[in-house]
Write a protein that holds these residues in place. Structure first.
Motif, PDB file in Angstrom:
ATOM      1  N   ASP A  87     -11.843   5.818   0.677  1.00 20.76           N
ATOM      2  CA  ASP A  87     -12.254   7.112   0.148  1.00 20.76           C
ATOM      3  C   ASP A  87     -12.153   8.101   1.296  1.00 20.76           C
ATOM      4  O   ASP A  87     -11.402   7.867   2.250  1.00 20.76           O
ATOM      5  CB  ASP A  87     -13.649   7.044  -0.495  1.00 20.76           C
ATOM      6  CG  ASP A  87     -14.750   6.662   0.501  1.00 20.76           C
ATOM      7  OD1 ASP A  87     -14.500   6.692   1.732  1.00 20.76           O
ATOM      8  OD2 ASP A  87     -15.858   6.336   0.053  1.00 20.76           O
ATOM      9  N   CYS A 138       0.836  -1.201   0.000  1.00 23.59           N
ATOM     10  CA  CYS A 138       0.000   0.000   0.000  1.00 23.59           C
ATOM     11  C   CYS A 138       0.870   1.251   0.000  1.00 23.59           C
ATOM     12  O   CYS A 138       2.065   1.199   0.264  1.00 23.59           O
ATOM     13  CB  CYS A 138      -0.905   0.020   1.233  1.00 23.59           C
ATOM     14  SG  CYS A 138      -2.045  -1.375   1.316  1.00 23.59           S
ATOM     15  N   CYS A 180     -11.878  -4.456  -2.626  1.00 18.59           N
ATOM     16  CA  CYS A 180     -12.195  -4.833  -3.995  1.00 18.59           C
ATOM     17  C   CYS A 180     -12.971  -6.142  -4.003  1.00 18.59           C
ATOM     18  O   CYS A 180     -12.481  -7.176  -3.538  1.00 18.59           O
ATOM     19  CB  CYS A 180     -10.907  -4.976  -4.807  1.00 18.59           C
ATOM     20  SG  CYS A 180     -11.182  -5.382  -6.546  1.00 18.59           S
ATOM     21  N   CYS A 194     -11.674  -1.958  -9.876  1.00 18.38           N
ATOM     22  CA  CYS A 194     -10.442  -2.451  -9.259  1.00 18.38           C
ATOM     23  C   CYS A 194     -10.086  -3.780  -9.910  1.00 18.38           C
ATOM     24  O   CYS A 194     -10.933  -4.442 -10.515  1.00 18.38           O
ATOM     25  CB  CYS A 194     -10.604  -2.605  -7.751  1.00 18.38           C
ATOM     26  SG  CYS A 194     -12.005  -3.639  -7.255  1.00 18.38           S
ATOM     27  N   GLY A 201     -15.716   2.324  -7.596  1.00 17.25           N
ATOM     28  CA  GLY A 201     -14.799   2.437  -8.722  1.00 17.25           C
ATOM     29  C   GLY A 201     -14.234   1.080  -9.101  1.00 17.25           C
ATOM     30  O   GLY A 201     -14.258   0.125  -8.318  1.00 17.25           O
ATOM     31  N   ALA A 214      -8.572  -0.275   0.032  1.00 18.85           N
ATOM     32  CA  ALA A 214      -8.331   1.121  -0.317  1.00 18.85           C
ATOM     33  C   ALA A 214      -9.200   1.965   0.608  1.00 18.85           C
ATOM     34  O   ALA A 214      -9.756   1.452   1.583  1.00 18.85           O
ATOM     35  CB  ALA A 214      -8.653   1.377  -1.793  1.00 18.85           C
ATOM     36  N   ARG A 255     -15.144  -4.148  -8.261  1.00 16.59           N
ATOM     37  CA  ARG A 255     -15.507  -2.823  -7.782  1.00 16.59           C
ATOM     38  C   ARG A 255     -15.082  -2.639  -6.328  1.00 16.59           C
ATOM     39  O   ARG A 255     -15.076  -3.587  -5.544  1.00 16.59           O
ATOM     40  CB  ARG A 255     -17.029  -2.615  -7.877  1.00 16.59           C
ATOM     41  CG  ARG A 255     -17.587  -2.675  -9.300  1.00 16.59           C
ATOM     42  CD  ARG A 255     -17.386  -1.368 -10.026  1.00 16.59           C
ATOM     43  NE  ARG A 255     -18.002  -1.410 -11.362  1.00 16.59           N
ATOM     44  CZ  ARG A 255     -17.995  -0.384 -12.200  1.00 16.59           C
ATOM     45  NH1 ARG A 255     -17.454   0.762 -11.831  1.00 16.59           N
ATOM     46  NH2 ARG A 255     -18.549  -0.494 -13.395  1.00 16.59           N
ATOM     47  N   TYR A 256     -14.727  -1.391  -5.968  1.00 15.66           N
ATOM     48  CA  TYR A 256     -14.420  -1.089  -4.577  1.00 15.66           C
ATOM     49  C   TYR A 256     -15.730  -0.920  -3.800  1.00 15.66           C
ATOM     50  O   TYR A 256     -16.548  -0.054  -4.125  1.00 15.66           O
ATOM     51  CB  TYR A 256     -13.581   0.184  -4.458  1.00 15.66           C
ATOM     52  CG  TYR A 256     -12.124  -0.042  -4.761  1.00 15.66           C
ATOM     53  CD1 TYR A 256     -11.327  -0.796  -3.897  1.00 15.66           C
ATOM     54  CD2 TYR A 256     -11.529   0.503  -5.891  1.00 15.66           C
ATOM     55  CE1 TYR A 256      -9.983  -1.000  -4.154  1.00 15.66           C
ATOM     56  CE2 TYR A 256     -10.187   0.303  -6.166  1.00 15.66           C
ATOM     57  CZ  TYR A 256      -9.415  -0.453  -5.287  1.00 15.66           C
ATOM     58  OH  TYR A 256      -8.083  -0.657  -5.563  1.00 15.66           O
ATOM     59  N   LYS A 312      -9.200   5.848  -3.307  1.00 16.37           N
ATOM     60  CA  LYS A 312      -9.976   5.384  -4.452  1.00 16.37           C
ATOM     61  C   LYS A 312     -11.430   5.823  -4.292  1.00 16.37           C
ATOM     62  O   LYS A 312     -11.841   6.273  -3.218  1.00 16.37           O
ATOM     63  CB  LYS A 312      -9.914   3.857  -4.587  1.00 16.37           C
ATOM     64  CG  LYS A 312      -8.504   3.298  -4.772  1.00 16.37           C
ATOM     65  CD  LYS A 312      -7.920   3.664  -6.126  1.00 16.37           C
ATOM     66  CE  LYS A 312      -6.541   3.030  -6.308  1.00 16.37           C
ATOM     67  NZ  LYS A 312      -5.945   3.376  -7.619  1.00 16.37           N
TER      68      LYS A 312
END
Length: 300
Positions: A48, A22, A55, A39, A37, A46, A59-60, A33
């Motif tokens: 936000d 990371c 993931c 992935c 979104g 990840a 998608r995240y 991210k």
């Protein structure tokens, strides 16, 4: 040791199995991210502005708030500050689960309190009884399979583990004849699928009722190498059909959905992302078990 700390350590083990490198400059070491979104690598984490993301299916997805993540990390670190406390990790499943042992030992480098214990039984699936045609040999499941629960309960009494890691699946995707049923069935048959989900729920309840936090790993695909010395029948092997392992994972997901406290680790998807794929010689040399190098690689 509290069950809270056991649950947090289960999360740490899952992270050790799945989290890739990371960005150290971002909070929690997680890259920034967008939720929902795209992935590429299933299982990676990840964030936000407000949520920790993971993931899933390309998608995240939101996993927990950053505030909750901070609380978990702080509580886990407080638990780590007491070196005299030991946390046992019980491996449950078949010989594939046993091959995870070196990897769980590697977790000790991250958390010295973790101690692995092995309750896995070679040649035994989650479904405990009946007959199998695994690796080309028609035979009843061994007594050790039908008495698996007794072995698990003995290890819990003697070793006092707090986390159970369930792995495997090969012996549940062979052709099977269930106790009390004269027909041979395979995964995908509604009768067999219902049997398997009930056996998965039974195992989860057995472990959780003893106070263990349960981590269940998805099954990779299987390509057993023919070794006559191991009393195997000649190939092809029905359990090598990828669709069978995929269906097994659907069933396990359905079982876990009924037991929200269980942590599901998508080990199968992670193995497919490794160099050379899930059957790379550096990972598995016999098409089934992780070799020591592969086991450590999975736990990095």
């Amino acid at each position: 040791m509290s069950r809270v700390r056991a649950a947090h350590t289960a999360l740490a083990i899952a992270a050790a199995l799945l989290v890739s490198a990371c960005d150290p400059q971002s909070p929690f070491g997680l890259p920034l991210k967008a939720s929902n979104g795209r992935c590429g690598q299933t299982g990676v984490f990840a964030r936000d502005r407000q949520q920790v993301l993971q993931c899933k299916a390309g998608r995240y997805r939101k996993l927990m708030s950053l505030q909750r993540a901070s609380q978990l990390i702080a509580e886990y670190q407080r638990g780590q500050s007491v070196p005299s406390q030991s946390l046992g990790v019980l491996l449950v499943g078949d010989s594939f689960a046993t091959s995870l042992f070196p990897g769980i030992q590697a977790v000790r480098e991250v958390d010295p309190s973790v101690t692995p214990h092995n309750a896995a039984v070679i040649g035994c699936g989650i479904g405990r009884g009946g007959w199998s045609r695994g690796t080309g040999v028609e035979q009843p499941l061994a007594t050790a399979c039908t008495k698996r629960d007794e072995g698990i309960q003995f290890m819990i009494r003697e070793r006092s583990p707090r986390v159970a890691v369930v792995a495997g699946g090969l012996w549940d995707v062979t052709d099977r004849r269930i106790d009390g049923d004269e027909a041979w069935r395979a995964i995908g048959d509604p009768i067999y699928d219902n049997y398997l989900i009930s056996e998965a729920l039974h195992l989860i309840d057995l472990l959780s009722s003893a106070g263990l936090s349960v981590v269940w790993t998805t099954s990779p695909h299987w390509e057993p190498s023919y070794v006559p010395a191991l009393l195997m029948g000649p190939p092809p092997y029905a359990e090598a059909d990828p669709a069978r392992a995929d269906r097994y994972n659907e069933i396990i997901r359905a079982a876990v959905a009924q037991r929200p406290a269980v942590l599901l680790v998508d080990l199968a998807a992670f193995m497919q992302t490794l160099p050379g794929g899930e059957f790379a010689p550096t990972l598995r040399t016999d098409g089934v078990h992780l070799n020591p190098e592969g086991s450590r690689r999975v736990a990095e």
